[in-house]
Each structure stands twice: as structure tokens, then as C-alpha cells.
Motif scaffolding. Structure first.
Motif, PDB file in Angstrom:
ATOM      1  N   THR A  94       0.871  -1.183   0.022  1.00  0.00           N
ATOM      2  CA  THR A  94      -0.060   0.080   0.073  1.00  0.00           C
ATOM      3  C   THR A  94       0.848   1.268   0.218  1.00  0.00           C
ATOM      4  O   THR A  94       2.157   1.107   0.164  1.00  0.00           O
ATOM      5  N   THR A  95       0.396   2.445  -0.166  1.00  0.00           N
ATOM      6  CA  THR A  95       1.189   3.622  -0.008  1.00  0.00           C
ATOM      7  C   THR A  95       2.242   3.610   1.411  1.00  0.00           C
ATOM      8  O   THR A  95       3.349   4.097   1.264  1.00  0.00           O
ATOM      9  N   PHE A  96       1.671   2.926   2.383  1.00  0.00           N
ATOM     10  CA  PHE A  96       2.247   2.944   3.480  1.00  0.00           C
ATOM     11  C   PHE A  96       3.657   2.292   3.491  1.00  0.00           C
ATOM     12  O   PHE A  96       4.622   2.362   3.700  1.00  0.00           O
TER      13      PHE A  96
ATOM     14  N   PRO B 139      15.671  13.189   4.275  1.00  0.00           N
ATOM     15  CA  PRO B 139      14.250  13.053   4.331  1.00  0.00           C
ATOM     16  C   PRO B 139      13.672  12.355   2.865  1.00  0.00           C
ATOM     17  O   PRO B 139      14.474  12.726   1.892  1.00  0.00           O
ATOM     18  N   GLN B 140      12.803  11.890   2.946  1.00  0.00           N
ATOM     19  CA  GLN B 140      11.912  11.270   1.683  1.00  0.00           C
ATOM     20  C   GLN B 140      10.428  11.942   1.797  1.00  0.00           C
ATOM     21  O   GLN B 140       9.869  11.939   2.754  1.00  0.00           O
ATOM     22  N   ALA B 141      10.046  12.256   0.411  1.00  0.00           N
ATOM     23  CA  ALA B 141       8.526  12.587   0.363  1.00  0.00           C
ATOM     24  C   ALA B 141       8.077  12.077  -0.595  1.00  0.00           C
ATOM     25  O   ALA B 141       8.254  12.544  -2.045  1.00  0.00           O
ATOM     26  N   THR B 142       7.487  10.825  -0.539  1.00  0.00           N
ATOM     27  CA  THR B 142       7.118   9.998  -1.702  1.00  0.00           C
ATOM     28  C   THR B 142       5.665  10.336  -2.362  1.00  0.00           C
ATOM     29  O   THR B 142       4.918  10.892  -1.433  1.00  0.00           O
ATOM     30  N   PHE B 143       5.476  10.024  -3.427  1.00  0.00           N
ATOM     31  CA  PHE B 143       4.230  10.215  -4.376  1.00  0.00           C
ATOM     32  C   PHE B 143       3.583  11.624  -4.031  1.00  0.00           C
ATOM     33  O   PHE B 143       2.455  11.706  -3.739  1.00  0.00           O
ATOM     34  N   ALA B 144       4.342  12.345  -4.430  1.00  0.00           N
ATOM     35  CA  ALA B 144       4.086  13.871  -4.083  1.00  0.00           C
ATOM     36  C   ALA B 144       3.034  14.440  -5.255  1.00  0.00           C
ATOM     37  O   ALA B 144       3.195  14.377  -6.457  1.00  0.00           O
ATOM     38  N   SER B 145       2.241  15.295  -4.978  1.00  0.00           N
ATOM     39  CA  SER B 145       1.348  15.843  -5.560  1.00  0.00           C
ATOM     40  C   SER B 145       1.049  17.229  -5.666  1.00  0.00           C
ATOM     41  O   SER B 145       0.679  18.145  -6.222  1.00  0.00           O
ATOM     42  N   LYS B 146       2.148  17.759  -4.664  1.00  0.00           N
ATOM     43  CA  LYS B 146       2.319  19.285  -4.499  1.00  0.00           C
ATOM     44  C   LYS B 146       3.574  19.481  -3.701  1.00  0.00           C
ATOM     45  O   LYS B 146       3.801  19.126  -2.748  1.00  0.00           O
ATOM     46  N   LEU B 147       4.218  20.781  -4.332  1.00  0.00           N
ATOM     47  CA  LEU B 147       5.574  21.058  -3.359  1.00  0.00           C
ATOM     48  C   LEU B 147       5.479  22.339  -3.338  1.00  0.00           C
ATOM     49  O   LEU B 147       5.264  23.211  -4.143  1.00  0.00           O
ATOM     50  N   GLU B 148       5.874  22.799  -1.991  1.00  0.00           N
ATOM     51  CA  GLU B 148       5.977  24.273  -1.793  1.00  0.00           C
ATOM     52  C   GLU B 148       7.291  24.456  -0.960  1.00  0.00           C
ATOM     53  O   GLU B 148       7.630  23.546  -0.145  1.00  0.00           O
ATOM     54  N   PHE B 149       8.134  25.517  -1.149  1.00  0.00           N
ATOM     55  CA  PHE B 149       9.378  25.779  -0.541  1.00  0.00           C
ATOM     56  C   PHE B 149       9.158  26.929   0.527  1.00  0.00           C
ATOM     57  O   PHE B 149       8.727  28.092   0.192  1.00  0.00           O
ATOM     58  N   ASP B 150       9.713  26.667   1.572  1.00  0.00           N
ATOM     59  CA  ASP B 150       9.960  27.826   2.631  1.00  0.00           C
ATOM     60  C   ASP B 150      11.336  27.785   2.984  1.00  0.00           C
ATOM     61  O   ASP B 150      11.550  27.076   4.128  1.00  0.00           O
ATOM     62  N   GLY B 151      12.280  28.656   2.655  1.00  0.00           N
ATOM     63  CA  GLY B 151      13.557  28.497   2.870  1.00  0.00           C
ATOM     64  C   GLY B 151      14.082  27.477   2.782  1.00  0.00           C
ATOM     65  O   GLY B 151      14.507  26.768   1.679  1.00  0.00           O
ATOM     66  N   ASN B 152      14.661  26.795   3.946  1.00  0.00           N
ATOM     67  CA  ASN B 152      15.258  25.453   3.959  1.00  0.00           C
ATOM     68  C   ASN B 152      14.562  24.463   4.029  1.00  0.00           C
ATOM     69  O   ASN B 152      15.278  23.052   4.272  1.00  0.00           O
ATOM     70  N   SER B 153      13.221  24.528   3.762  1.00  0.00           N
ATOM     71  CA  SER B 153      12.505  23.083   4.140  1.00  0.00           C
ATOM     72  C   SER B 153      11.384  23.399   2.726  1.00  0.00           C
ATOM     73  O   SER B 153      11.139  24.360   2.263  1.00  0.00           O
ATOM     74  N   ALA B 154      10.768  22.060   2.681  1.00  0.00           N
ATOM     75  CA  ALA B 154       9.846  22.023   1.598  1.00  0.00           C
ATOM     76  C   ALA B 154       8.422  21.352   2.329  1.00  0.00           C
ATOM     77  O   ALA B 154       8.541  20.577   3.438  1.00  0.00           O
ATOM     78  N   ARG B 155       7.300  21.944   1.934  1.00  0.00           N
ATOM     79  CA  ARG B 155       5.990  21.361   2.469  1.00  0.00           C
ATOM     80  C   ARG B 155       5.457  20.625   1.101  1.00  0.00           C
ATOM     81  O   ARG B 155       5.352  20.966   0.097  1.00  0.00           O
ATOM     82  N   VAL B 156       5.178  19.251   1.314  1.00  0.00           N
ATOM     83  CA  VAL B 156       4.965  18.001   0.335  1.00  0.00           C
ATOM     84  C   VAL B 156       3.485  17.642   0.540  1.00  0.00           C
ATOM     85  O   VAL B 156       3.504  17.257   1.712  1.00  0.00           O
ATOM     86  N   THR B 157       2.569  17.630  -0.258  1.00  0.00           N
ATOM     87  CA  THR B 157       1.352  16.830  -0.077  1.00  0.00           C
ATOM     88  C   THR B 157       1.661  15.493  -0.965  1.00  0.00           C
ATOM     89  O   THR B 157       2.131  15.604  -2.165  1.00  0.00           O
ATOM     90  N   ARG B 158       1.340  14.641  -0.351  1.00  0.00           N
ATOM     91  CA  ARG B 158       1.527  13.299  -0.834  1.00  0.00           C
ATOM     92  C   ARG B 158       0.168  12.426  -0.810  1.00  0.00           C
ATOM     93  O   ARG B 158      -0.797  12.697  -0.330  1.00  0.00           O
ATOM     94  N   VAL B 160      -1.851   9.276  -0.747  1.00  0.00           N
ATOM     95  CA  VAL B 160      -1.612   8.148  -0.045  1.00  0.00           C
ATOM     96  C   VAL B 160      -3.221   7.552  -0.450  1.00  0.00           C
ATOM     97  O   VAL B 160      -4.029   7.900  -0.700  1.00  0.00           O
ATOM     98  N   ASP B 161      -3.310   6.060   0.246  1.00  0.00           N
ATOM     99  CA  ASP B 161      -4.324   5.294  -0.007  1.00  0.00           C
ATOM    100  C   ASP B 161      -5.620   6.121   0.854  1.00  0.00           C
ATOM    101  O   ASP B 161      -6.745   5.888   0.001  1.00  0.00           O
ATOM    102  N   ALA B 162      -5.565   6.751   1.646  1.00  0.00           N
ATOM    103  CA  ALA B 162      -6.549   7.292   2.678  1.00  0.00           C
ATOM    104  C   ALA B 162      -6.863   8.554   2.004  1.00  0.00           C
ATOM    105  O   ALA B 162      -8.014   9.055   2.378  1.00  0.00           O
ATOM    106  N   GLY B 163      -6.238   9.277   0.897  1.00  0.00           N
ATOM    107  CA  GLY B 163      -6.481  10.708   0.690  1.00  0.00           C
ATOM    108  C   GLY B 163      -5.066  11.406   0.705  1.00  0.00           C
ATOM    109  O   GLY B 163      -4.202  10.937  -0.499  1.00  0.00           O
ATOM    110  N   LEU B 164      -5.087  12.411   1.251  1.00  0.00           N
ATOM    111  CA  LEU B 164      -3.724  13.309   1.144  1.00  0.00           C
ATOM    112  C   LEU B 164      -2.960  13.350   2.575  1.00  0.00           C
ATOM    113  O   LEU B 164      -3.454  13.423   3.502  1.00  0.00           O
ATOM    114  N   ASP B 165      -1.658  13.318   2.473  1.00  0.00           N
ATOM    115  CA  ASP B 165      -0.930  13.537   3.845  1.00  0.00           C
ATOM    116  C   ASP B 165      -0.015  14.735   3.311  1.00  0.00           C
ATOM    117  O   ASP B 165       0.405  15.002   2.288  1.00  0.00           O
ATOM    118  N   ILE B 166       0.297  15.691   4.377  1.00  0.00           N
ATOM    119  CA  ILE B 166       0.956  16.911   4.168  1.00  0.00           C
ATOM    120  C   ILE B 166       2.224  16.704   5.136  1.00  0.00           C
ATOM    121  O   ILE B 166       1.996  16.455   6.445  1.00  0.00           O
TER     122      ILE B 166
END
Ligand SMILES: Cc1cc2nc3c(=O)[nH]c(=O)nc-3n(C[C@H](O)[C@H](O)[C@H](O)COP(=O)(O)OP(=O)(O)OC[C@H]3O[C@@H](n4cnc5c(N)ncnc54)[C@H](O)[C@@H]3O)c2cc1C
Ligand SMILES: Nc1ncnc2c1ncn2[C@@H]1O[C@H](COP(=O)(O)O)[C@@H](O)[C@H]1O
Lengths: 313, 249
Positions: A94-96, B139-158, B160-166
């Protein structure tokens, strides 16, 4: 004896049904002794649930705030700490599991078997490639652990009724702080979960709009079915991404699958080929979906679907 | 950021109906159309957009494979990448060896961001990005559907099976691209001409001194179990009775 460590998937409160399917897969390994590891903010209920599953020898449970959001960067080093002595380490495909298990494999210096679909021997397995267009038999060399993600649609969940012991783990792997969980946006729905539903109704591009998808919802309600969609329907914004079925969506195996206005691209078919009965409704008699359908009906969905919903009344 | 590294794998085009060879030794790739892995095209598109927004200075693409992969790298340069690296080897490596080779390139190039595809559509492994992140201890941010940067970090929307994780990741990091991250641009003819002059470095894989990894042996290939062609019904009444016959209603 073949020691298996199986990583449980959960949503923070209860066990994901895929875990019981992974256990069924692991139980096919000759001489398997299966330990299930639960990593959760609050692990008690989840571990207790895992302990009821057949074929489980022990449940290992580890609690901590850092486990919120199931970040691979946090979990992988914990699993590596535990890995010693295990010949097999499995998680669900799964994605997990897909996010986590390769990180574990790399830390252990081995390759992973992705989407394991059958156990052929102690170290021999089958897996699909090219979106299911081919199946390859693979063998893991001796002397290294077998790390795999299990294609859960290929296995039937083990039953309950067991009462395996639960042991609390005291792991001390360093928790990285370079990765932070912010939030989950999950579509809350009262409908049966797509992955475990025994019936699934899915719509494709032909639905034409979010409003028209109502036809699918009404039919699904009548059948008490879960709802899915093709990628085209998701991309067009008719339904959210968690409904996508296929190579890059969810792989499902319901007893009944009804594809409505879906052409049957290979990337879609790979997600449904384990369904018991496939029904296709499409206005194009040449649509490839009819090549795999058990029951096909050529017709315009906008008249057929309301009529079918009515007929089931 | 200074630099984004993108992985491009040469794979059988997704429109090709892949067939297993009669003797079970592999799949037919002779004379078949080859393309950039679709997820990698999306990865590159994202890198180019980040650069075009002024958030990065250079986009470097890398492919590990035979000399033929130059074609895909040229296409990537025509899309807008600044520079290409071909890590030369007879055939594309297993995911762990691939991740180890990418790590060597990462050490040479020091990118703040690596974007790979979420999976290569030939072997459908979905491992390389996660493995690279593990070996790099980043770090890893897999299955990304959105990427935004803020200085030295990135906010990633992923996705996932249940919907979206940020999630939020510190840079440098590895991101793997999902289908809905963006829609890749079409390459224009003048860009193809311009791409011919862009640098494409070749490095033999052997030069990167990647340790041998325990490869998983591929013993036999076979077509998937076929589903038998079913019945056609004429109307809704026929459908309902066919479902009843099967005990499904
Ligand atoms: C790397 C990659 C990964 C992919 N992963 C996935 C995936 O996971 N899942 C997935 O689904 N796709 C995936 N795809 C996309 C896939 O190739 C197809 O484009 C997609 O499945 C098509 O969706 P569709 O059948 O809804 O649309 P279409 O192919 O446009 O088919 C619409 C169908 O509706 C029928 N129709 C039209 N009007 C009516 C009507 N009034 N009544 C009845 N029938 C009607 C048409 O005859 C047609 O057959 C992927 C593609 C790529 C490149
Ligand atoms: N041989 C390769 N050359 C360049 N990038 C690769 C190669 N193999 C894998 N990748 C990258 O890693 C991603 C995931 O691949 P995989 O783990 O094989 O599914 C791909 O989408 C690519 O971005």
C-alpha cells in the motif's frame, strides 16, 4: 523455522485489513513463525487486534508520539533495530508499505521484492511487472533477509480467534527530526472502504462531471458497494484521488466489480484483475474492458445506470 | 536553491502492449518504442517550474543505463534541463545499485533537491527514491502531488491510499513525483535544436565504485493468467438475471 517480521498498517486507532492479508501471505512460507510489529502513538488497541489474527506468534508493540503520520524516516531505523534474526521482513504493498519498506531494505543493504503475489518456495516468489502485462518468478540469494511488499489483493485475509502474546518493545534508534508530519486530509465517508468492500462500482471519464457521478453513488448505495474511478475521472476532478483504481491507484479484489464508462486501459485493468466478477457497461462494443468482463452490456450509461438502480429497488 | 537533480529512466513507452518472449527469458523490447518514464517526465517538469519561479538556478538530469539513454536525456535537455549526466552501464541496474550510483552523483553535485519518479513503469519497483534517501540519510517525500518551498524546507502533499498527507522536510531531500504533480510540457522543435549544444557528460558506472548488491534473480517470465471472455447481455433485465445466476444479488 523461518522467522518473519511483519509490519502492521493502521490508521492510528485500528488495524488496516491489509495486515491480515499480509499474514496470509507470510503463513505460506514453509515453517513461518510470524511476529507482527505495531508502531503507533497509542498502540494498545491495535496490538490487541493484531494478536487475534491466526498464524501470529507474537505481537511486538512500540509506542511514541514520533510515530504519528507513520513517517518512513522515523520507522525505518526502528525496524532495522528489530531486524536481527529475522529471515523475512514484510509489509503491505500500500502507499504505507511502498514508502517504508524500501527505506528499510536500503538500510539493510538489500533489494526488495515489490508486490509479491505468490510464494513459490522458501526464497522464490512471483510478482507482476509492466502494469501486470508480465509475471516474473524471482529468487532471493541466500544469506540476506527477504524484504518484500505484499500485493494484498492476491491473498485472502487470515481469520481471527487467536490470542498471541503482546510484548512491548524498547527501541532506541535515534528519531530524526528532518521530517515532520503536518496533517492528513482523508475523505471521511460512510461508504464501504474501497479496498475491503465486497462490491465496488466505478466510473470513468464518460461520467463527464462531478454532478453526474451521482449516478454512480446512487447505484453503489443500492448495492452497498464501495466507489472507485479511473484515473481519467480523478484527473478531471470528478472524484478525489483516493478513489483511483489501477497501477498507480488502489489494487482491489472485490467479489463484484462494475466498471461504468471505463475503457479498460491496461493501467486500470491491473487494479481489478483479481475481482470475482467483472461487469462492464460501455457504449462502445469495441472497448477493451469487454475483453476481461464476465458480464458485458453495451449501452449508454446515462440510461442504463438509472434503469439498473431502479431495477434493484 | 542552487541545484535540482532529476532521475530519468529510459523505459518501454506506456502505450506499448508488452509481450513476454516465447521462451520465458524476458519481455520483448526489440524494436519497441522507448520513452522517458512518465513519472520522470513529471519530476523534470516540476524541477523546471521551480527554476522558472526563480527558486532554483540549475536543473541537472541523470540516467543510468546504456548509451541509448542519451535519447531520453536529449529530450530532457530539450524540455529545459541545463545539463545531463549518463551513468553508463550495459543495462539499467537493480534499485539498490541504482540508488547507490545516484548517491555518488549526489555527492559530486550536492543538489538541495532530488526529484525522481514514484516508480519506473517497466519493473514497477517504486524503490529507488526511498533507497537513495535512506543511504543519503536525508528525508523522503514519496508520491508527491504538490511541492512548496519555505527557506530551507519543503512542504509536500503526498497521495496516499486514504487521501492526502502533508509533511514538511528539511533540505536536502528526495521527492518522488506522482501523476497529478503537474502536466509536462511538450517539446518544441527549436528546443530540440538548442538541446544538441547542451552538455551531456558520460561516466562509466564502474568509475563510481558502487559496491555489488545482492541482486534478486529473475528466473522466468510468463504472461498473466488470462481471464476468460464472459457473456454479453442485451439489456438491464439481462444483466440483473445474470447477476442473480451468479448469486451476486
Ligand atoms: C504511468 C501511467 C499510470 C496510469 N495509472 C492509471 C491507474 O492507476 N488507473 C487508471 O484508471 N488509469 C491509469 N492510467 C491512465 C490510463 O492509461 C487511461 O488513460 C485511463 O484509465 C482512461 O480512463 P477512462 O477509461 O475513464 O477514460 P477513457 O479511456 O476516455 O474511456 C471512456 C470510456 O467511456 C465510454 N463512454 C463514453 N460515453 C459513454 C456513455 N454515455 N455511456 C457508456 N460508455 C461511455 C467510452 O466508450 C470509453 O470506453 C495511467 C496512465 C499512465 C501513463
Ligand atoms: N536507471 C535509472 N536511471 C535514472 N533514474 C532511475 C533509474 N532507475 C530508477 N530511476 C529513478 O527512480 C524512480 C523509481 O524507480 P524504481 O524504483 O525502479 O521504480 C524512477 O522513476 C526514476 O526517477
Amino acid at each position: 523455522m523461518a522467522k518473519v517480521l511483519l509490519i502492521a498498517e493502521h490508521d492510528g486507532t485500528s488495524l488496516n485489513p491489509n495486515t491480515a492479508k499480509c499474514i496470509a501471505c507470510a503463513a505460506q512460507i514453509p515453517g513461518a513463525e510470524i511476529d507482527v510489529a505495531v508502531f503507533a502513538e497509542t498502540a494498545g488497541d491495535i496490538a490487541a487486534e493484531a494478536a487475534t489474527l491466526d498464524s501470529v506468534a507474537r505481537v511486538l508493540s512500540s509506542e511514541g508520539e514520533a510515530y504519528r503520520g507513520a513517517l518512513a524516516a522515523v520507522l525505518a531505523p526502528q525496524i532495522v533495530k528489530l531486524a536481527d534474526g529475522y529471515e523475512y521482513i514484510f509489509g503491505p504493498s500500500t502507499t504505507f508499505g511502498k514508502d517504508l519498506m524500501p527505506r528499510v531494505a536500503a538500510l539493510l543493504g538489500v533489494n526488495q521484492i515489490s508486490d509479491l503475489m505468490s510464494v513459490e518456495g522458501e526464497r522464490t516468489f512471483k510478482r507482476p511487472i509492466y502494469a501486470g502485462s508480465a509475471v516474473v518468478t524471482v529468487e532471493v540469494p541466500g544469506g540476506v533477509p527477504v524484504i518484500a511488499t505484499v500485493r494484498t489483493a492476491s491473498f485472502r485475509a487470515v481469520a481471527g480467534g487467536n490470542s498471541a502474546p503482546v510484548e512491548a518493545l524498547d527501541l532506541a534508534a535515534e528519531m530524526p527530526d528532518h521530517t515532520r508530519f503536518i496533517a492528513s486530509e482523508t475523505g471521511k465517508s460512510d461508504r464501504p472502504d474501497l479496498q475491503s468492500a465486497s462490491r465496488v462500482v466505478a466510473g470513468g471519464r464518460a461520467l463527464g462531471s462531478e454532478e453526474n457521478f451521482d449516478l454512480i453513488y446512487k447505484l453503489a448505495d443500492r448495492l452497498e458497494a464501495g466507489i472507485g474511478a479511473s484515473r481519467a475521472a480523478v484527473d478531471a476532478g470528478y472524484v478525489p484521488n483516493e478513489m483511483q483504481i489501477g497501477q498507480t491507484g488502489r489494487i482491489i479484489a472485490p467479489d463484484l466489480y462494475i466498471a461504468i464508462g471505463i475503457s479498460g486501459a491496461i493501467q486500470h485493468l491491473t487494479g481489478i484483475k483479481d475481482a470475482g466478477t467483472i461487469v462492464a457497461i460501455n457504449k462502445d462494443e469495441e472497448a477493451p474492458i469487454f475483453e476481461v468482463a464476465d458480464i458485458g452490456l453495451v449501452g449508454d450509461l446515462f440510461s442504463v445506470v438509472p434503469e439498473l438502480t431502479e431495477a434493484l429497488n | 536553491m542552487e541545484k535540482i537533480l532529476v532521475g530519468l529512466k529510459r523505459v518501454v513507452d506506456y502505450n506499448v502492449r508488452v509481450r513476454v518472449k516465447g521462451d520465458g527469458s524476458g519481455v520483448e523490447t526489440e524494436g519497441v518504442k522507448m520513452s522517458i518514464n512518465p513519472f520522470d517526465e513529471i519530476a523534470l517538469e516540476e524541477a523546471l517550474r521551480i527554476k522558472e519561479r526563480g527558486e532554483a538556478n540549475e536543473v541537472v538530469i541523470v540516467s543510468i543505463g546504456s548509451g541509448d539513454a542519451q535519447q531520453q536525456l536529449r529530450t530532457g535537455l530539450a524540455m529545459g534541463a541545463d545539463r545531463a549526466i549518463l551513468v553508463e552501464t550495459a543495462e539499467a541496474p537493480d534499485p539498490l545499485s541504482g540508488a547507490r550510483a545516484l548517491l555518488e552523483i549526489v555527492k559530486r553535485e550536492n543538489p538541495e533537491l532530488v526529484i525522481l519518479g514514484k516508480q519506473a513503469i517497466d519493473d514497477d519497483n517504486s524503490q529507488t527514491g526511498q533507497m537513495l534517501a535512506a543511504l543519503w540519510d536525508r528525508p523522503q517525500a514519496t508520491f508527491a502531488s504538490k511541492l512548496e518551498f519555505d527557506g530551507n524546507s519543503a512542504r509536500v502533499t503526498r497521495e496516499v491510499d486514504a487521501g492526502l498527507d502533508i509533511i514538511e522536510v528539511d533540505l536536502p531531500a528526495v521527492v518522488t513525483a506522482d501523476l497529478r504533480l503537474n502536466e509536462p510540457r511538450y517539446v518544441k522543435l527549436p528546443d530540440i535544436m538548442k538541446a544538441k549544444k547542451k552538455p551531456l557528460d558520460q561516466v562509466p558506472l564502474a568509475e563510481l565504485s558502487v559496491p555489488d548488491s545482492p541482486a534478486i534473480a529473475e528466473k522466468n517470465f510468463e504472461p498473466p493468467a488470462a481471464r476468460e471472455r464472459g457473456i454479453m447481455v442485451d439489456d438491464v433485465a439481462g444483466l440483473v438475471s445474470a447477476l442473480k445466476d451468479k448469486g451476486l444479488l
